[in-house]
Design a protein around this motif. Structure first.
Motif, PDB file in Angstrom:
ATOM      1  N   TRP A  45       2.361   9.713  -0.080  1.00 14.94           N
ATOM      2  CA  TRP A  45       2.519   8.261   0.026  1.00 14.94           C
ATOM      3  C   TRP A  45       2.201   7.579  -1.298  1.00 14.94           C
ATOM      4  O   TRP A  45       2.891   6.641  -1.711  1.00 14.94           O
ATOM      5  CB  TRP A  45       1.634   7.691   1.143  1.00 14.94           C
ATOM      6  N   GLN A  46       1.153   8.024  -1.964  1.00 16.18           N
ATOM      7  CA  GLN A  46       0.792   7.422  -3.250  1.00 16.18           C
ATOM      8  C   GLN A  46       1.903   7.641  -4.271  1.00 16.18           C
ATOM      9  O   GLN A  46       2.260   6.733  -5.021  1.00 16.18           O
ATOM     10  CB  GLN A  46      -0.521   8.024  -3.749  1.00 16.18           C
ATOM     11  N   VAL A  48       5.128   8.092  -3.681  1.00 15.26           N
ATOM     12  CA  VAL A  48       6.261   7.247  -3.303  1.00 15.26           C
ATOM     13  C   VAL A  48       6.033   5.816  -3.751  1.00 15.26           C
ATOM     14  O   VAL A  48       6.934   5.149  -4.269  1.00 15.26           O
ATOM     15  CB  VAL A  48       6.512   7.352  -1.778  1.00 15.26           C
ATOM     16  N   GLU A  49       4.824   5.330  -3.589  1.00 10.17           N
ATOM     17  CA  GLU A  49       4.526   3.959  -4.023  1.00 10.17           C
ATOM     18  C   GLU A  49       4.599   3.835  -5.550  1.00 10.17           C
ATOM     19  O   GLU A  49       5.090   2.840  -6.072  1.00 10.17           O
ATOM     20  CB  GLU A  49       3.145   3.534  -3.527  1.00 10.17           C
ATOM     21  N   GLY A  52       7.949   3.298  -6.829  1.00  5.45           N
ATOM     22  CA  GLY A  52       8.549   2.037  -6.425  1.00  5.45           C
ATOM     23  C   GLY A  52       9.309   2.042  -5.115  1.00  5.45           C
ATOM     24  O   GLY A  52      10.130   1.149  -4.879  1.00  5.45           O
ATOM     25  N   ARG A  54       9.286   1.538  -1.155  1.00  6.13           N
ATOM     26  CA  ARG A  54       8.505   0.979  -0.054  1.00  6.13           C
ATOM     27  C   ARG A  54       9.136   1.462   1.246  1.00  6.13           C
ATOM     28  O   ARG A  54      10.324   1.295   1.467  1.00  6.13           O
ATOM     29  CB  ARG A  54       8.514  -0.552  -0.089  1.00  6.13           C
ATOM     30  N   SER A  55       8.342   2.065   2.102  1.00  8.58           N
ATOM     31  CA  SER A  55       8.870   2.627   3.341  1.00  8.58           C
ATOM     32  C   SER A  55       7.932   2.312   4.492  1.00  8.58           C
ATOM     33  O   SER A  55       6.718   2.245   4.334  1.00  8.58           O
ATOM     34  CB  SER A  55       9.023   4.142   3.210  1.00  8.58           C
ATOM     35  N   THR A  56       8.530   2.139   5.660  1.00  7.28           N
ATOM     36  CA  THR A  56       7.728   1.897   6.865  1.00  7.28           C
ATOM     37  C   THR A  56       7.663   3.145   7.737  1.00  7.28           C
ATOM     38  O   THR A  56       7.151   3.097   8.839  1.00  7.28           O
ATOM     39  CB  THR A  56       8.333   0.743   7.689  1.00  7.28           C
TER      40      THR A  56
END
Length: 174
Positions: A45-46, A48-49, A52, A54-56
Motif C-alpha cells: 500500500w505504501q 502504491v501511494e 501516485g 489512489r485505490s479503494t
C-alpha cells in the motif's frame, strides 16, 4: 536479517545523504523489533501511494492458496528448464549451418561438396593474398564485434591500484 535498529540507522544515513524533498519515501516495518514480511500488505500500500495511485480496494486478510491437486512446482520448473535446454541444444545443432549460410551469402568463397557425403561441406578459398583475405573478413569481424560479442564504448580509465604491503621478509614481499 538485520534488526530494526540497524534498518533505522541505514534509513537515517539515507536521509543524511539525500537532499530534503529529493523523493518521497517511507519506512515500513512490522510490530516489535523484528524486520519481517519485507513486501507485505503495508509495504504494498505504501508503494502504491508513493507512485501516485489512489485505490479503494481492500486487500484480503489471508493470501490465496494453490488448491490444485497433484501440482508440483518443482516438476513444473524441471519441465520448463528442460524446454529451455532443448531449445538451446537445437540452436547449437544448427549453429554451424547458420554461420556457414551467413558466411557464404556474403563472401566470394566457393562452396563444394565433399565426395563422400552430402552432409559434410568443405569451403575452399580462392588463392589470394593475406591483404585480400583480411579485407574480405573485415565485415564479419564487425558483425562479430557489434552483434555477437558486443562492445563497451566507455573510455578506459587509468589504472588506480589500491594495494598495501602485508608481507615483508628478507626474501619476499607481498
Amino acid at each position: 536479517m538485520p534488526t530494526l535498529d540497524e534498518v533505522r540507522a541505514e534509513w537515517a544515513r539515507l536521509e543524511a545523504l539525500l537532499a530534503a524533498g529529493f523523493q518521497p519515501r517511507a519506512l515500513v516495518h512490522g510490530d516489535g523489533e523484528a524486520v519481517r514480511n519485507f513486501f507485505g500488505p503495508e509495504a504494498a500500500w505504501q508503494f502504491v501511494e508513493l507512485i501516485g495511485i489512489r485505490s479503494t480496494l481492500v486487500l484480503p486478510e489471508a493470501a490465496s492458496s494453490d488448491r490444485r491437486e497433484g501440482f508440483s512446482p518443482q516438476e513444473r520448473q524441471r519441465r520448463q528448464v528442460r524446454v529451455l535446454e532443448d531449445y538451446v541444444q537445437r540452436l547449437l545443432r544448427g549453429a554451424d549451418q547458420t554461420r556457414d549460410g551467413f558466411f557464404l551469402e556474403h563472401t566470394t568463397l566457393i562452396r563444394t561438396l565433399a565426395p563422400r557425403s552430402e552432409r559434410f561441406r568443405m569451403f575452399r578459398l580462392p588463392e589470394q593474398s593475406a591483404e585480400v583475405f583480411a579485407r574480405e573478413v573485415a565485415p564479419f569481424k564487425e558483425v562479430l564485434a557489434a552483434e555477437v560479442l558486443g562492445r563497451i564504448d566507455d573510455p578506459v580509465l587509468p589504472p588506480d591500484p589500491r594495494s598495501r604491503r602485508v608481507y615483508d621478509t628478507p626474501t619476499w614481499s607481498g
